[in-house]
Write a protein that holds these residues in place. Sequence first.
Motif, PDB file in Angstrom:
ATOM      1  N   ASN A 111       1.023  -1.261  -0.104  1.00 39.61           N
ATOM      2  CA  ASN A 111      -0.044   0.022   0.009  1.00 39.61           C
ATOM      3  C   ASN A 111       0.951   1.101   0.063  1.00 39.61           C
ATOM      4  N   ASP A 114      -3.837   5.465   0.425  1.00 41.82           N
ATOM      5  CA  ASP A 114      -5.073   5.037   0.006  1.00 41.82           C
ATOM      6  C   ASP A 114      -5.553   4.797  -1.305  1.00 41.82           C
ATOM      7  N   LYS A 117      -1.978   0.902  -4.700  1.00 48.74           N
ATOM      8  CA  LYS A 117      -0.855   0.003  -4.429  1.00 48.74           C
ATOM      9  C   LYS A 117       0.357  -0.362  -5.573  1.00 48.74           C
ATOM     10  N   SER A 155      -7.284   2.539  -7.626  1.00 50.26           N
ATOM     11  CA  SER A 155      -8.786   2.094  -7.404  1.00 50.26           C
ATOM     12  C   SER A 155      -9.521   3.346  -6.890  1.00 50.26           C
ATOM     13  N   ALA A 158     -14.583   1.407  -5.927  1.00 46.60           N
ATOM     14  CA  ALA A 158     -14.453   0.059  -5.632  1.00 46.60           C
ATOM     15  C   ALA A 158     -14.539  -0.915  -6.859  1.00 46.60           C
ATOM     16  N   ASP A 203     -22.524  -9.765 -12.689  1.00 43.12           N
ATOM     17  CA  ASP A 203     -21.535  -8.743 -12.776  1.00 43.12           C
ATOM     18  C   ASP A 203     -21.193  -8.578 -14.221  1.00 43.12           C
ATOM     19  N   LYS A 235     -25.295 -15.503 -13.008  1.00 43.18           N
ATOM     20  CA  LYS A 235     -25.597 -16.524 -12.119  1.00 43.18           C
ATOM     21  C   LYS A 235     -27.080 -16.756 -12.368  1.00 43.18           C
TER      22      LYS A 235
ATOM     23  N   ASN B 136     -18.831 -13.553  -1.704  1.00 41.42           N
ATOM     24  CA  ASN B 136     -20.243 -14.109  -1.921  1.00 41.42           C
ATOM     25  C   ASN B 136     -20.988 -14.541  -0.569  1.00 41.42           C
ATOM     26  N   SER B 146     -22.876 -11.360  -4.695  1.00 37.86           N
ATOM     27  CA  SER B 146     -21.818 -10.936  -4.235  1.00 37.86           C
ATOM     28  C   SER B 146     -21.748  -9.885  -2.890  1.00 37.86           C
ATOM     29  N   SER B 154      -9.922   6.299   6.136  1.00 39.08           N
ATOM     30  CA  SER B 154      -8.685   5.989   7.182  1.00 39.08           C
ATOM     31  C   SER B 154      -8.615   7.136   8.359  1.00 39.08           C
ATOM     32  N   PHE B 161     -10.209   0.897  14.620  1.00 40.78           N
ATOM     33  CA  PHE B 161     -10.292  -0.032  15.690  1.00 40.78           C
ATOM     34  C   PHE B 161     -11.114  -1.285  15.042  1.00 40.78           C
ATOM     35  N   GLU B 164      -8.129  -3.419  13.586  1.00 38.03           N
ATOM     36  CA  GLU B 164      -7.283  -3.845  14.694  1.00 38.03           C
ATOM     37  C   GLU B 164      -8.147  -5.005  15.317  1.00 38.03           C
ATOM     38  N   ASP B 170      -5.142  -5.813   6.275  1.00 39.95           N
ATOM     39  CA  ASP B 170      -5.578  -4.643   5.439  1.00 39.95           C
ATOM     40  C   ASP B 170      -7.226  -4.941   4.977  1.00 39.95           C
ATOM     41  N   GLN B 173      -9.478  -4.137  -1.023  1.00 42.71           N
ATOM     42  CA  GLN B 173      -9.314  -2.893  -1.727  1.00 42.71           C
ATOM     43  C   GLN B 173     -10.636  -2.370  -2.391  1.00 42.71           C
ATOM     44  N   LYS B 174     -11.738  -3.329  -2.517  1.00 45.87           N
ATOM     45  CA  LYS B 174     -12.925  -3.050  -2.785  1.00 45.87           C
ATOM     46  C   LYS B 174     -13.985  -2.524  -1.703  1.00 45.87           C
ATOM     47  N   MET B 175     -13.632  -2.147  -0.745  1.00 51.19           N
ATOM     48  CA  MET B 175     -14.643  -1.743   0.121  1.00 51.19           C
ATOM     49  C   MET B 175     -14.842  -0.263  -0.228  1.00 51.19           C
ATOM     50  N   ASN B 176     -16.088   0.099  -0.043  1.00 52.36           N
ATOM     51  CA  ASN B 176     -16.715   1.492  -0.197  1.00 52.36           C
ATOM     52  C   ASN B 176     -16.235   2.336   0.977  1.00 52.36           C
ATOM     53  N   ARG B 177     -15.571   3.298   0.795  1.00 54.72           N
ATOM     54  CA  ARG B 177     -15.062   4.325   2.020  1.00 54.72           C
ATOM     55  C   ARG B 177     -16.043   5.490   2.185  1.00 54.72           C
TER      56      ARG B 177
END
Lengths: 410, 292
Positions: A111, A114, A117, A155, A158, A203, A235, B136, B146, B154, B161, B164, B170, B173-177
């Motif tokens: 990383n 943010d 990568k 990225s 997402a 998808d 699917k 999934n 999905s 961040s 929290f 940890e 980590d 990478q696909k998480m919506n922030r």
Amino acid sequence: MKTKFLILMVGMLLTVTFNAIHSFAGEVEILVNKLVDKGILNPVEAQIIMDETKQTVANELAQGKLVSVPGWVQKMTFKGDLRLRYQWNKKEAKVERHRGRYRFRLGAKANVVDKVKVGFGFCSGGTDPRSTNQTMRNTFETPDLRLDYAYMQWSPKAWLDFYGGKSKRKAIIRQNSDLLWDSDINIEGSAFVINKSCGMKTDLLLSFGSLILDESSSDISDPVMYFSQAGIIWKIGNSFSLKPAIAFYDAYNVKGDSLDHSEETNSLDSNDCLIYDYNVVNPELDLAVKTSCSNVPYFALFGGYASNLDPDEDNEGYLYGLKFGDKKVKKKGQWQFKYTYRQLEKDAWLDTFSDSDFYGGKTGVNGSEVILQYALAKNVILGFDYYCSEKINAPVVTEEILQVDLLLKF
Amino acid sequence: MKRCLQVLAGIGLGLILTTNLYAREMVQIKGSDTLINLVQRLSEVYMEENPGKFIAITGGGSGTGIAGLINGKCDIANASRLMKSKEIKQANSRKITPKRIVIAMDGLSVIVNDRNPISKLTKDELGRIFRGEVTNWKEIGGEDMSITLYGRQSNSGTFVFFKEAILKADYSQKMNRMNGNAQIVEAVKQDVSGIGYVGVGYVKKVTGLTVVKVASASGKKYISPLDAEDVKSGKYPITRPLNQYLNGIPKGAISHFIAFELSEKGQRIVEEEGFFPIPSEYSDFNNKNLGM
């Protein structure tokens, strides 16, 4: 009182564990959790101890009393594999070959900030982009370790990735077989990849970009390849999935040029330069079924077709096959059988990129491939891969290859 | 002449108001998005009862609050995570002595859309989901769709929290922030495939969501963060204290406001805002840190 005593114990432990902060924190957590399980501490007391420990460690670090693994190391993840191979080759009118080979790969991803990568990997092998194998020979000669890939991945969303550098081809151009692309090839250039769920269990996959094939200091018409690919994963119920996709490749400025690592089976002029453009349309289709049979939980049919739009003849290729067993072979006892048949005509595709194990990566060939894989343990896979291929046009010469692999992933 | 008098009167009134404002004791609070609604409410009640006092509150995330305390931009930093060594080092270099107190307990709540049949998960499953190893819902006994991840940015203490306590690695990478707890709640309400994590104060009165029960390990009891006793006793596996950081032992207006937050009345407001009052162990902890 007992809380204070435990905090004191933790403090004493801290002073003797300068170089193992993270494992130490983990050990304290295990210890504290055990004390909670035994009813010696209640969960709130445990939480206070853990927080105090973390804060004490942070204080010690801030004051330079402890040293830690550098942040850049903590931000990285590593993976790799070692493959040991016995390979037997038999080609008509030539002597049989028995070879001991191995492949080693080590990759990392870091990383940077943010959403950005950097990935890089090293591998055994020579300069040929289609092989990372090292043959055992030359009296224990020390082999090369080469750069397999080095790329940035941005990225911003997402569902959206941008790649630049020498990137893993499979992350950008997805294929159900190695009809066009040898599995070892990693591509240079830049690309966008979109992978978005559209609801209704569908998808959408899109990718497009430009790949740099060569660069000449004396000529501005450098060969490049523009590509785009669109596909969906649909699917159907809980058991079926359908994956249609279509790709278009436009190899620009290759006509009149010669590419490195070519097998020289495409049509060439008297100067050994390509006489056609390679504008290739490549539709593919996969149908996968999750079966109710516990012994064979997965079955799939797949196929692809390729047509180069420039020449009028010897310009088509196709592949079809089936596979069954487990969907992936990773855990102990999982297995998969796969059969494919393919034909790749002389000018259907550039002979620089096709599977190097299938008649040496030449075009103008057809034949079959059978693969059986079995996981001896988690990440330890035994594989058998048999090729029987031959030239389409006379003189027809058949080549057989058997590869017995032991793959160890880490 | 009349107009001139009006202008002078206006200036005079302005001066009186400004002087009066400066005469009031002002406390600046900055930080955690999870804590902002709670501390806002605490300050409103406090200011009603103490007309001479003034509390100003802004958000921005725990990281922003802690940076504000270090830079002298605020008196109290709201933080839903602990200070990092780098922050402590910066504070020390600026002669700031961070003191931590705990003002409320939070059962960090994992939420899914109410059309998703999943209602309970283990900590291990949560880790695998948010690390992107499970993509999934069918892989953990749900429907074949999905998983869409919603988490924080961040600079959020909740982001740190949860990472940890649950991921130990980590995030995918696909998480919506998302910017805040409220945005995560809205996103998951509208997305049948979504999963997110928010402070319990943001889910108690919301419809369209399932608050997932969590077990510390496979075979252990699944517990809801809506169960006050299980959160207060720390049995809920993602219980966390909500903190405030101060510069040294507080005095004057800051000390007065802290005392109100930790008072019986203050802790009742904590409950009214959907969080949980601190247990006696944390009262002792606060007394020790405040030198009481």
